[in-house]
Scaffold this motif. Structure first.
Motif, PDB file in Angstrom:
ATOM      1  N   PHE A 160       0.809  -1.206   0.000  1.00  0.00           N
ATOM      2  CA  PHE A 160       0.000   0.000   0.000  1.00  0.00           C
ATOM      3  C   PHE A 160       0.851   1.267   0.000  1.00  0.00           C
ATOM      4  N   GLY A 161       2.141   1.087  -0.198  1.00  0.00           N
ATOM      5  CA  GLY A 161       3.042   2.234  -0.144  1.00  0.00           C
ATOM      6  C   GLY A 161       3.727   2.328   1.200  1.00  0.00           C
ATOM      7  N   SER A 162       4.669   3.246   1.313  1.00  0.00           N
ATOM      8  CA  SER A 162       5.467   3.355   2.530  1.00  0.00           C
ATOM      9  C   SER A 162       5.162   4.607   3.344  1.00  0.00           C
ATOM     10  N   ASP A 163       4.216   5.427   2.906  1.00  0.00           N
ATOM     11  CA  ASP A 163       3.912   6.648   3.644  1.00  0.00           C
ATOM     12  C   ASP A 163       3.020   6.346   4.849  1.00  0.00           C
ATOM     13  N   ALA A 164       2.949   7.285   5.771  1.00  0.00           N
ATOM     14  CA  ALA A 164       2.182   7.094   6.997  1.00  0.00           C
ATOM     15  C   ALA A 164       0.707   6.870   6.719  1.00  0.00           C
ATOM     16  N   ARG A 165       0.222   7.373   5.582  1.00  0.00           N
ATOM     17  CA  ARG A 165      -1.195   7.250   5.253  1.00  0.00           C
ATOM     18  C   ARG A 165      -1.604   5.799   5.026  1.00  0.00           C
ATOM     19  N   ALA A 166      -0.643   4.945   4.723  1.00  0.00           N
ATOM     20  CA  ALA A 166      -0.969   3.546   4.456  1.00  0.00           C
ATOM     21  C   ALA A 166      -1.720   2.913   5.623  1.00  0.00           C
ATOM     22  N   TRP A 167      -1.362   3.311   6.855  1.00  0.00           N
ATOM     23  CA  TRP A 167      -1.988   2.695   8.024  1.00  0.00           C
ATOM     24  C   TRP A 167      -3.411   3.176   8.256  1.00  0.00           C
ATOM     25  N   THR A 168      -3.832   4.241   7.595  1.00  0.00           N
ATOM     26  CA  THR A 168      -5.214   4.683   7.764  1.00  0.00           C
ATOM     27  C   THR A 168      -6.197   3.688   7.155  1.00  0.00           C
ATOM     28  N   ARG A 169      -5.706   2.835   6.284  1.00  0.00           N
ATOM     29  CA  ARG A 169      -6.573   1.841   5.642  1.00  0.00           C
ATOM     30  C   ARG A 169      -6.792   0.619   6.528  1.00  0.00           C
ATOM     31  N   VAL A 170      -6.036   0.519   7.610  1.00  0.00           N
ATOM     32  CA  VAL A 170      -6.179  -0.594   8.551  1.00  0.00           C
ATOM     33  C   VAL A 170      -7.050  -0.138   9.719  1.00  0.00           C
ATOM     34  N   PRO A 171      -8.162  -0.789   9.970  1.00  0.00           N
ATOM     35  CA  PRO A 171      -9.004  -0.376  11.101  1.00  0.00           C
ATOM     36  C   PRO A 171      -8.282  -0.624  12.429  1.00  0.00           C
ATOM     37  N   GLN A 172      -8.435   0.267  13.361  1.00  0.00           N
ATOM     38  CA  GLN A 172      -7.821   0.110  14.675  1.00  0.00           C
ATOM     39  C   GLN A 172      -8.646  -0.879  15.499  1.00  0.00           C
ATOM     40  N   LEU A 173      -8.040  -1.998  15.829  1.00  0.00           N
ATOM     41  CA  LEU A 173      -8.713  -2.963  16.681  1.00  0.00           C
ATOM     42  C   LEU A 173      -8.496  -2.567  18.141  1.00  0.00           C
ATOM     43  N   PRO A 174      -9.540  -2.593  18.955  1.00  0.00           N
ATOM     44  CA  PRO A 174      -9.448  -2.127  20.347  1.00  0.00           C
ATOM     45  C   PRO A 174      -8.758  -3.139  21.262  1.00  0.00           C
ATOM     46  N   PHE A 175      -7.442  -3.280  21.094  1.00  0.00           N
ATOM     47  CA  PHE A 175      -6.718  -4.288  21.856  1.00  0.00           C
ATOM     48  C   PHE A 175      -6.777  -4.041  23.353  1.00  0.00           C
TER      49      PHE A 175
END
Length: 638
Positions: free
Chosen positions: A169-184
Motif C-alpha cells: 500500500f506504499g510506505s507513507d504514513a497514510r498507508a496505516w489509515t486503511r487498517v481499522p484500529q482494533l481495540p486491543f
C-alpha cells in the motif's frame, strides 16, 4: 409400483470392505486417526510474509542461525506459491480452488515482500487483482476487502495489515489509515465482559485483536489523548495476556494464518525478539511441509477420529472392525482429550473436546458432540466413561443459546457468524444427547429432555422454506452463495431419525420436509452436490445416502413420501459411490470444509469416512431394495 434400481449387495459388500480397510489402515501407530489437511496458498502466503517481516526487522537483533532458517522457509514457501498459481493468475484457498480476492491479495503481499519471488508470478498476481478488484490502488483495494467481510473485522483487518507491512500500500504514513484500529485495550478486561463489549472480531481471534491492534497503534495512533493513553497503558498487559494464552506448540489454535498474523504484527511493532514471536516461529518451522507449503491447521485428529468411529459404527458392526483392545485404546485416547480445567484462552468450562489433540485446540460444540457419540459407540460404559459423558453433556447444555440452538465456542458471545447458533451443530448435539439419555443421572436426564425440545424448536425455525438446512462449517464452491444445504440437511435428518426412534419429541414434519429436499436434490447420475443442480461429489453423495438409508430404519413420513422412493434414491446413490470410488478403492477429496473466516480446505479422510458411513448404512437396507425390485417385476439378488 415404480421400478427402482437393483443394488448388487455383493458389490456393495466388497466396496464397503475395501473402503473400511483403507480407513483402518490410515490410523497412526498410536491407534487413532490424524488425517491430512490440504496445503493452503493462504496459509503459505501468511507464513512467508511473517518470515519476511522477521528477516527485515531482526537483521541485527536475531541469531544468524534463526535468520537462515527463516530465509530458507520463506524461499521454499514462495517457490511453492509460484508453482501452484492458478492459470488465471490468482490463487484459491486450496490447490484447484477458484481464485479469490483474499488469498490472492495475501499472496501478492507475500511475494512483494520476498526477494526470491518470481517476477512473472508476481506480475500475474497483480494483473488478477487489477482485473477483479478494479485497481491496485490502496484505497480501492482496502474498500474491496472491507466490503467482502462487512462489520466482521476478524479477517479484513489482518489482510489489510499484511498488505501494509509488505509495502503493497506504499510506505507513507497514510498507508496505516486503511487498517481499522482494533481495540486491543479491551482484551485486558475480564473475559465475562466480552459478550457485552461487542468486539469487532469473533471469540477465537483474541491474539489477532491484540497483535494487530498494537502494530496499528504504534504507526497510527488515535488523536484522542485519553484513548491514546489508555492504549499505551494497556500495551504491556495485553502483550502479557498474549504470552499467557499461547499454547506450548506456539501455534494459536494450531492455525498457521492466525499465528503468522501475530508474528508479523509483533515483529513490526518492535517486538521481534519477544518470546511469543520465538515460539510462533518454532511452530511455523514445525508445521512446514517438505514441499514448502503450510496447511490451514496442523491436524483435525480428534474430529477425524470421532468421525471415523461413527462411520465404522454406521453399519452397526464396529466390533468386526476393531478388536476389544483397539476399542479400549481409542476410548482411553478420547478420554484423555477431554478438557478437565478452565481453558486459558476462551475460559470455556471443563468438559469439552477440541478438534485436535494438540495444545492449540479450543473446546467446541461439534467436537464435544462427536466425542460423546464416539464414546457411546466404543462401549465399556463404566463409571469413568459416564463421568466424562456427564461433563460433556453438561458442557453442551451450558452452551445452548437462548434460541435453542448450539453455537461453536461460546454461549451468546456475539453476533458474528462463528458465535451464533447453527443447524449442523445443534443436530450433532441432539444426537449426542440422545446417545447418553439413558446412562446419565435422572436430574441431568430431565435437563436433556428440555434442551432437546428447545433444540428441535430451533431447527424448526432455521429450516428453509424448501425444507433444507444450511450448515456453518461446510460449504460448496459451486453452489449458490457457496453454501452446502446437502451437508446441513443430511446432518439434521440423521439427528431427527434418532429422535423418531426415541419417540419423545414429534419431528415428523421437519424430517419429512428435509427428506423431500434430499430426494429432490439428487442429480440424474445418482449423486449429490452441495445443492440442487451442482455436480456430484463423493462427500455430499455419501452424506445424503447415509441420511436416507438411516431414515428407512425409522417410520417414514406419510405425506407424499413412500419407502420405495427413498430406497430408490439410496440405491442410485450407493451405485454412484461405488462407481465413482472404483469399488471403494479410490477417493478424491473435494474442498467442502470451511475453516475460520470461511477459508476452504479439504481433508483427505473425509471422502473415505463418509463413504464407509454411507455404504455401511446402505448395506443394512440393501435387502429392501432387492425386495422392492422383485415386487416391481425386476427380480433381485438373494
Amino acid at each position: 409400483m415404480t421400478s427402482i434400481p437393483e443394488l448388487d449387495r455383493e458389490q456393495l459388500r466388497q466396496a464397503l470392505a475395501r473402503a473400511a480397510a483403507m480407513l483402518l489402515d490410515s490410523r497412526v501407530p498410536a491407534g487413532h486417526w490424524e488425517g491430512e489437511l490440504s496445503s493452503s496458498a493462504l496459509s503459505t502466503a501468511t507464513a512467508v510474509l511473517a518470515l519476511a517481516v522477521v528477516l527485515r526487522e531482526g537483521e541485527r537483533r536475531l541469531d544468524r542461525a534463526l535468520l537462515d532458517t527463516c530465509r530458507g522457509l520463506a524461499d521454499r514457501g514462495a517457490d511453492w506459491l509460484a508453482e501452484n498459481q492458478n492459470s488465471d493468475g490468482g490463487f484459491g484457498d486450496t490447490v484447484g480452488s477458484p481464485s479469490n480476492l483474499s488469498t490472492t491479495v495475501l499472496v501478492w503481499a507475500a511475494l512483494t515482500a520476498t526477494e526470491s519471488s518470481s517476477d512473472q508470478s508476481l506480475a500475474a498476481t497483480r494483473a488478477w487483482i487489477t482485473k477483479n478488484a478494479g485497481s491496485l490502488d490502496g484505497d480501492a483495494l482496502a474498500a474491496a476487502i472491507s466490503d467482502r467481510y462487512g462489520k466482521d473485522r476478524t479477517f479484513s483487518a489482518p489482510i489489510l495489515t499484511a498488505c501494509t507491512l509488505a509495502g503493497a500500500f506504499g510506505s507513507d504514513a497514510r498507508a496505516w489509515t486503511r487498517v481499522p484500529q482494533l481495540p486491543f485495550e479491551l482484551a485486558v478486561c475480564p473475559p465475562q465482559w466480552f459478550k457485552w463489549l461487542r468486539l469487532p472480531v469473533v471469540s477465537y481471534a483474541l491474539p489477532a485483536l491484540i497483535a494487530i491492534g498494537q502494530v496499528r497503534h504504534r504507526f497510527r495512533h488515535t488523536r484522542n489523548p485519553l484513548l491514546r493513553l489508555l492504549r499505551s497503558l494497556a500495551r504491556r498487559r495485553s502483550l502479557e495476556l498474549l504470552h499467557k494464552i499461547q499454547p506450548a506448540s506456539g501455534g494459536y489454535l494450531e492455525a498457521v494464518p492466525l499465528t503468522s498474523f501475530v508474528i508479523m504484527s509483533l515483529a513490526a511493532s518492535g517486538q521481534v525478539g519477544h518470546p511469543v514471536v520465538s515460539r510462533s516461529l518454532d511452530f511455523l518451522a514445525g508445521t512446514a511441509r517438505s514441499d514448502g507449503a503450510w496447511p490451514i491447521d496442523t491436524n483435525l485428529a480428534t474430529w477425524v477420529t470421532t468421525q471415523s468411529l461413527a462411520a465404522l459404527a454406521a453399519g452397526e458392526n464396529l466390533e468386526s472392525h476393531l478388536g476389544m483392545d483397539q476399542r479400549e485404546k481409542l476410548r482411553r485416547w478420547l478420554l484423555d482429550q477431554q478438557y478437565r480445567s478452565l481453558h486459558p484462552y476462551t475460559h470455556a468450562d471443563p468438559g469439552g473436546w477440541a478438534w485436535t489433540d494438540l495444545p492449540g485446540g479450543v473446546p467446541d460444540a461439534d467436537d464435544t458432540a462427536g466425542a460423546l457419540l464416539a464414546l457411546s459407540h466404543l462401549g465399556s460404559i463404566d463409571a469413568e466413561s459416564i463421568q466424562a459423558a456427564c461433563a460433556g453433556v453438561q458442557w453442551l447444555l451450558d452452551l445452548q443459546n437462548g434460541d435453542g440452538g448450539i453455537p461453536t465456542f461460546c454461549r451468546g458471545w456475539g453476533r458474528l457468524p462463528f458465535d451464533r447458533s447453527s443447524p449442523d451443530l445443534t443436530a450433532h448435539a441432539l444426537l449426542a444427547w440422545s446417545s447418553w439419555q439413558q446412562s446419565v443421572p435422572p436430574q441431568l436426564r430431565t435437563g436433556l429432555q428440555s434442551a432437546s425440545r428447545r433444540g428441535v424448536d430451533y431447527l424448526a425455525g432455521s429450516q428453509r422454506e424448501d425444507g433444507a438446512w444450511v450448515p456453518l462449517w461446510f460449504g460448496n464452491q459451486s453452489a449458490p452463495g457457496q453454501e452446502n444445504p446437502t451437508y446441513g440437511t443430511a446432518r439434521v435428518v440423521l439427528a431427527l431419525n434418532r429422535l423418531v426412534r426415541d419417540g419423545d419429541i414429534p419431528v415428523e414434519g421437519l424430517r419429512g420436509r428435509g427428506i423431500h429436499w434430499l430426494l429432490a436434490a439428487q442429480n440424474a447420475d445418482g449423486g449429490w452436490g452441495g445443492a440442487r443442480g451442482v455436480d456430484s461429489t463423493v462427500e455430499e453423495t455419501a452424506l445424503a445416502v447415509q441420511a436416507l438409508a438411516d431414515a428407512l430404519e425409522a417410520a417414514l413420513p406419510t405425506r407424499g413420501l413412500t419407502g420405495t422412493s427413498v430406497e430408490a434414491a439410496v440405491c442410485k446413490g450407493a451405485d454412484w459411490l461405488i462407481s465413482e470410488t472404483r469399488g471403494g478403492s479410490d477417493f478424491k477429496p473435494s474442498p467442502i470444509g470451511l475453516y475460520f473466516s470461511k477459508l476452504w480446505y479439504y481433508e483427505r479422510q473425509y471422502p473415505v469416512i463418509f463413504t464407509v458411513a454411507a455404504l455401511g448404512r446402505a448395506a443394512s437396507t440393501a435387502h429392501r431394495c432387492a425386495l422392492s425390485s422383485a415386487s416391481a417385476g425386476g427380480g433381485g439378488n438373494k
